[in-house]
Design a protein around this motif. Structure first.
Motif, PDB file in Angstrom:
ATOM      1  N   GLU A 135       6.817  17.986 -17.176  1.00  8.31           N
ATOM      2  CA  GLU A 135       7.845  19.020 -17.339  1.00  8.31           C
ATOM      3  C   GLU A 135       7.297  20.313 -17.937  1.00  8.31           C
ATOM      4  N   GLY A 136       5.995  20.345 -18.170  1.00 10.44           N
ATOM      5  CA  GLY A 136       5.373  21.592 -18.615  1.00 10.44           C
ATOM      6  C   GLY A 136       5.308  21.775 -20.117  1.00 10.44           C
ATOM      7  N   ALA A 137       5.654  20.730 -20.868  1.00 18.35           N
ATOM      8  CA  ALA A 137       5.638  20.850 -22.330  1.00 18.35           C
ATOM      9  C   ALA A 137       4.461  20.083 -22.934  1.00 18.35           C
ATOM     10  N   GLY A 138       3.473  19.745 -22.095  1.00 20.93           N
ATOM     11  CA  GLY A 138       2.346  18.944 -22.576  1.00 20.93           C
ATOM     12  C   GLY A 138       1.347  19.747 -23.390  1.00 20.93           C
ATOM     13  N   ARG A 139       0.546  19.031 -24.156  1.00 18.15           N
ATOM     14  CA  ARG A 139      -0.516  19.664 -24.957  1.00 18.15           C
ATOM     15  C   ARG A 139      -1.847  19.100 -24.476  1.00 18.15           C
ATOM     16  N   GLU A 140      -2.902  19.842 -24.698  1.00 15.53           N
ATOM     17  CA  GLU A 140      -4.182  19.412 -24.177  1.00 15.53           C
ATOM     18  C   GLU A 140      -4.609  18.060 -24.763  1.00 15.53           C
ATOM     19  N   GLU A 141      -4.263  17.848 -26.044  1.00 15.24           N
ATOM     20  CA  GLU A 141      -4.650  16.584 -26.679  1.00 15.24           C
ATOM     21  C   GLU A 141      -3.846  15.387 -26.151  1.00 15.24           C
ATOM     22  N   ASP A 142      -2.822  15.668 -25.340  1.00 16.47           N
ATOM     23  CA  ASP A 142      -2.020  14.571 -24.787  1.00 16.47           C
ATOM     24  C   ASP A 142      -2.845  13.639 -23.898  1.00 16.47           C
ATOM     25  N   ILE A 160       0.853  -1.190   0.000  1.00 20.03           N
ATOM     26  CA  ILE A 160       0.000   0.000   0.000  1.00 20.03           C
ATOM     27  C   ILE A 160       0.888   1.239   0.000  1.00 20.03           C
ATOM     28  N   VAL A 161       0.692   2.095  -1.008  1.00 17.99           N
ATOM     29  CA  VAL A 161       1.478   3.331  -1.082  1.00 17.99           C
ATOM     30  C   VAL A 161       0.529   4.507  -0.861  1.00 17.99           C
ATOM     31  N   VAL A 162       0.843   5.311   0.139  1.00 14.53           N
ATOM     32  CA  VAL A 162      -0.018   6.446   0.476  1.00 14.53           C
ATOM     33  C   VAL A 162       0.588   7.738  -0.069  1.00 14.53           C
ATOM     34  N   MET A 163      -0.246   8.507  -0.770  1.00 14.14           N
ATOM     35  CA  MET A 163       0.198   9.805  -1.274  1.00 14.14           C
ATOM     36  C   MET A 163      -0.605  10.879  -0.566  1.00 14.14           C
ATOM     37  N   ASP A 164       0.074  11.842   0.039  1.00 13.02           N
ATOM     38  CA  ASP A 164      -0.637  12.880   0.782  1.00 13.02           C
ATOM     39  C   ASP A 164      -1.035  14.024  -0.139  1.00 13.02           C
ATOM     40  N   SER A 165      -1.697  15.017   0.459  1.00 12.05           N
ATOM     41  CA  SER A 165      -2.282  16.101  -0.336  1.00 12.05           C
ATOM     42  C   SER A 165      -1.239  16.944  -1.069  1.00 12.05           C
ATOM     43  N   ALA A 166       0.034  16.836  -0.688  1.00 12.34           N
ATOM     44  CA  ALA A 166       1.066  17.633  -1.363  1.00 12.34           C
ATOM     45  C   ALA A 166       1.740  16.872  -2.494  1.00 12.34           C
ATOM     46  N   THR A 167       1.160  15.745  -2.897  1.00 14.76           N
ATOM     47  CA  THR A 167       1.781  14.916  -3.933  1.00 14.76           C
ATOM     48  C   THR A 167       1.311  15.341  -5.322  1.00 14.76           C
ATOM     49  N   CYS A 168       2.244  15.419  -6.264  1.00 16.58           N
ATOM     50  CA  CYS A 168       1.860  15.685  -7.648  1.00 16.58           C
ATOM     51  C   CYS A 168       1.463  14.359  -8.300  1.00 16.58           C
ATOM     52  N   PRO A 169       0.189  14.205  -8.657  1.00 13.12           N
ATOM     53  CA  PRO A 169      -0.248  12.925  -9.216  1.00 13.12           C
ATOM     54  C   PRO A 169       0.364  12.654 -10.598  1.00 13.12           C
ATOM     55  N   VAL A 170       0.691  13.712 -11.328  1.00 18.65           N
ATOM     56  CA  VAL A 170       1.292  13.521 -12.651  1.00 18.65           C
ATOM     57  C   VAL A 170       2.685  12.919 -12.501  1.00 18.65           C
ATOM     58  N   ARG A 171       3.433  13.462 -11.569  1.00 19.41           N
ATOM     59  CA  ARG A 171       4.799  12.984 -11.353  1.00 19.41           C
ATOM     60  C   ARG A 171       4.775  11.531 -10.852  1.00 19.41           C
ATOM     61  N   ALA A 172       3.872  11.246  -9.931  1.00 23.04           N
ATOM     62  CA  ALA A 172       3.799   9.894  -9.383  1.00 23.04           C
ATOM     63  C   ALA A 172       3.425   8.888 -10.475  1.00 23.04           C
ATOM     64  N   ALA A 173       2.426   9.250 -11.284  1.00 20.62           N
ATOM     65  CA  ALA A 173       2.004   8.320 -12.339  1.00 20.62           C
ATOM     66  C   ALA A 173       3.094   8.192 -13.406  1.00 20.62           C
ATOM     67  N   TRP A 174       3.779   9.306 -13.695  1.00 23.31           N
ATOM     68  CA  TRP A 174       4.871   9.246 -14.671  1.00 23.31           C
ATOM     69  C   TRP A 174       5.976   8.304 -14.196  1.00 23.31           C
ATOM     70  N   ARG A 175       6.307   8.372 -12.895  1.00 21.04           N
ATOM     71  CA  ARG A 175       7.409   7.537 -12.395  1.00 21.04           C
ATOM     72  C   ARG A 175       7.073   6.053 -12.528  1.00 21.04           C
ATOM     73  N   PHE A 232      -3.812  17.644 -14.272  1.00 23.18           N
ATOM     74  CA  PHE A 232      -3.085  17.470 -15.536  1.00 23.18           C
ATOM     75  C   PHE A 232      -3.222  18.750 -16.367  1.00 23.18           C
ATOM     76  N   LEU A 233      -4.447  19.278 -16.390  1.00 26.61           N
ATOM     77  CA  LEU A 233      -4.702  20.475 -17.217  1.00 26.61           C
ATOM     78  C   LEU A 233      -3.932  21.693 -16.700  1.00 26.61           C
ATOM     79  N   VAL A 234      -3.781  21.783 -15.377  1.00 25.82           N
ATOM     80  CA  VAL A 234      -2.996  22.902 -14.820  1.00 25.82           C
ATOM     81  C   VAL A 234      -1.548  22.815 -15.315  1.00 25.82           C
ATOM     82  N   HIS A 235      -0.990  21.602 -15.317  1.00 23.89           N
ATOM     83  CA  HIS A 235       0.379  21.414 -15.831  1.00 23.89           C
ATOM     84  C   HIS A 235       0.486  21.929 -17.263  1.00 23.89           C
ATOM     85  N   ILE A 236      -0.546  21.591 -18.053  1.00 21.76           N
ATOM     86  CA  ILE A 236      -0.499  21.925 -19.474  1.00 21.76           C
ATOM     87  C   ILE A 236      -0.693  23.442 -19.684  1.00 21.76           C
ATOM     88  N   LYS A 237      -1.678  24.008 -18.974  1.00 21.52           N
ATOM     89  CA  LYS A 237      -1.967  25.443 -19.157  1.00 21.52           C
ATOM     90  C   LYS A 237      -0.847  26.327 -18.612  1.00 21.52           C
TER      91      LYS A 237
END
Lengths: 434, 212
Positions: free
Chosen positions: A369-376, A322-337, A422-427
């Motif tokens: 890394e901030g280079a994403g596009r909405e269609e991603d 069981i891996v617990v992620m708290d409210s300060a975790t970036c879900p994009v980074r965690a899923a990417w890893r 995810f959208l915040v990262h992209i925008k």
């Protein structure tokens, strides 16, 4: 809170500093179960395992007794123990291997007797150097104690145990890849059918592959009876199980608890277990059973640690980590890893997994890394849909093994749960948590 | 030929003897070669091939699949930093960045004094004590930038030489004896299995011939 006072079945010796020694093992009832098993007939031992309803502790959760009955009758059969624990965030087998190697060896000997095999292999992940030393030592001691080898304890039954080291490959935890690796080859999974190990396994002979924790339960089951084991837990989830808790909890560690009684909330927050989330923060998401499992959110905290209940809710208890992620975790980074892990560990045989994992890794990385596009986001869902069509749980399979269908579990569920992030990262063109 | 020392050649032969098929010893012999040389040399692969009865290309092809088998020399200490999910949540990327700066090498590279090879690895199963690091596959847990620097200093000064063996040494405990099940019993079972297999094959062929 329903944290019960169930007996410690596989971690009873963990409190001793010398828990790995033969002296400690013998002083705490060691090898009595093997003697008892040898006084029974092999089928009776098998019956106890079936009665216990012990579910395999490797990840798939298949009934061990039923698996054993599928072993094809043949003059040569093998038993292989899977100690290639590599599912990220899973560290319970390492503890059993390092800290109670004799319990593992005794379990393997009991299984070998019940299955009437004359040679068994304990495959241990290469990175577990200390574990390999401890189990090798335990096997040496078992031979000199008369518990292993020719005519064990004067019973007329003979068996050899061989400790086999891996060399660093996640895929070798998949049972057919493990067999290939044990044959001295690259760890390429075999296609099932026809290569179900119980029919065509090691060297083409019928083979049972069982997990370390599964084996470590056997001495207790033989001594106390399958019924006593089945009296713990509920439904199909019997006995106790080790849960490996990590991530943002105050007291990460391994905890053996009764199955189907405590909830995720209990194991994360109980003062005797996880002790709550660090800095008193909220749970943002958690992974219930290794990184191959779909993520859960806070609304799932009250599910019980029950294989079927978790399965019905859309994920799995898997390897019990069981891996617990708290409210300060970036879900994009965690899923990417996690996506990056699958890309590195794909064996490369099947196109959806080999190519798909690379695409997912690159696309997730550019969003983080901030280079994403909405269609991603649609692109990611489309790639994952090509790997596991329908994006359901359990996943559809387009590949030889289940590594491929595990790729969407983090990415797709993260997008479903945290699309706005995810959208915040992209925008914003940046990770808001960086 | 003759790349293994006489002592290691004897160990290699003992290892082969505990498997029903020699090729199963391929990976253990690669580890043995690494413990002798610190890495898996071309010469070692040729000798392993001969010992287990495959071609040198098959040894290389197999070895290249596995992360722990290094076909190029590595430093005296292989320092592996896990950055997978549990370690990442505990700051492993910050630790890796620090290590890269303080050692002056990137993941996969070796310091100019040949002491340390840095590598970023996948989960090594010590997630409750994250971030975790292993040195020659011996664990160091709860590592932060300060303890990391201290660890590097201690490794260079040889302070950990008792618990951290030289690179490539997997197990300092060896199997004390060969197989004990009577060889006649194993041979009988083997013969019966081969006979059963031949019978199944003949039956399948007969069934195939009927269909034609």
């Amino acid at each position: 809170m329903t944290v019960t006072q169930a007996p410690k079945i596989v971690t009873s010796r963990m409190g001793y500093d010398d828990s790995h020694t033969l002296e400690r093992y013998l002083a705490t009832g060691g090898y009595e179960a093997l003697k008892k098993a040898l006084s029974m007939n092999p089928e009776a031992v098998h019956d106890e395992v079936t009665a216990s309803n012990l579910l395999g502790r490797g990840g798939a959760g298949f009934e061990a007794g039923r698996k054993w009955s599928m072993l094809r009758p043949n003059p040569v059969r093998y038993l292989v123990v899977n100690g290639d624990e590599s599912e990220p965030a899973t560290f319970k087998d390492r503890e059993l291997i390092e800290r109670d190697p004799h319990q593992l060896v005794e379990g393997v000997l009991i299984a070998a007797y019940s299955l009437q095999v004359t040679q068994a292999f304990i495959y241990i992940r290469g990175e577990f150097a200390l574990g390999i030393e401890r189990v090798t030592q335990a096997v040496n001691e078992a031979y000199s104690h008369g518990a292993c080898g020719n005519n064990i304890f004067g019973s007329g039954f003979s068996v050899d145990l061989v400790v086999h080291p891996g060399a660093g490959a996640y895929i070798c935890g998949e049972e057919t890849a493990l067999i290939e690796s044990l044959e001295g080859k690259r760890g390429f999974p075999r296609i099932k059918p026809p290569f179900f190990p119980a029919a065509i396994g090691l060297y083409g002979e019928p083979t049972i592959v069982n997990n370390v924790e599964t084996m470590s339960n056997l001495p207790w089951i033989v001594l106390n009876g399958g019924e006593a084991f089945a009296a713990l837990g509920e439904g199909r989830s019997t006995g106790t199980r080790i849960f490996a808790l990590s991530g943002h909890v105050n007291q990460p560690g391994t905890y053996e608890v009764e199955m189907a009684k405590p909830t995720f909330r209990d194991i994360i927050f109980d003062p005797s277990l996880g002790g709550g989330v660090r800095l008193g923060r909220d749970v943002k998401a958690f992974i219930p059973g290794g990184v191959s499992a779909p993520w859960f959110g806070p609304e799932h905290l009250d599910l019980r640690l029950d294989q079927d209940e978790v399965g019905k809710a859309g994920s799995m208890l898997g390897s019990g980590s069981i891996v617990v992620m708290d409210s300060a975790t970036c879900p994009v980074r965690a899923a990417w890893r996690i996506a990056r892990f699958f890309k590195r560990e794909s064996c490369g045989q099947c196109t959806p997994c080999r190519e798909g994992s690379g695409w997912v890794d690159k696309t997730m990385r550019r969003i983080e890394e901030g280079a994403g596009r909405e269609e991603d986001l649609d692109l990611l869902l489309d790639i994952c849909d090509n790997i596991a069509p329908g994006l359901t749980w359990p996943p559809a399979q387009t590949t030889i093994c289940v590594l491929g269908p595990s790729i969407p579990s983090s990415v797709v569920w993260a997008i479903r749960m945290f699309r706005d992030e995810f959208l915040v990262h992209i925008k914003d063109g940046a990770c808001p948590y960086a | 030929m003759g790349h293994f020392t006489p002592e290691n050649l004897a160990k290699a032969k003992n290892t082969i003897s505990v498997y029903p098929q020699a090729r199963s010893a391929l990976i253990p012999l690669c580890h043995l070669a690494q413990s002798q040389d610190g890495y898996l040399s071309e010469e070692a692969m040729v000798e392993i091939a001969e010992l287990v009865g495959v071609s040198p290309a098959e040894v290389r092809g197999t070895a290249s699949f596995y992360d722990m088998l290094h076909t190029e020399p590595v430093g005296k200490h292989l320092v592996s930093i896990c950055t997978n999910i549990a370690c990442m949540l505990a700051g492993a990327y910050e630790l890796l960045e620090h290590a890269t700066e303080s050692l002056g090498v990137h993941s996969g590279q070796t310091t100019s004094d040949g002491e340390i090879t840095l590598e970023e690895v996948e989960c090594i199963a010590a997630c409750d004590r994250a971030p975790c690091v292993s040195v020659n596959h011996r664990f160091f847990l709860d590592v932060d930038p300060d303890t990391f620097d201290q660890l590097m200093t201690d490794l260079r000064s040889g302070k950990h030489s008792s618990e951290v063996p030289s690179h490539g040494t997997l197990s300092r405990v060896e199997r004390s004896l060969g197989l004990a099940v009577p060889r006649e019993q194993v041979a009988e079972e083997r013969a019966a299995a081969d006979k059963a297999r031949a019978e199944r094959k003949a039956k399948a062929e007969a069934a195939g011939a009927d269909k034609k």
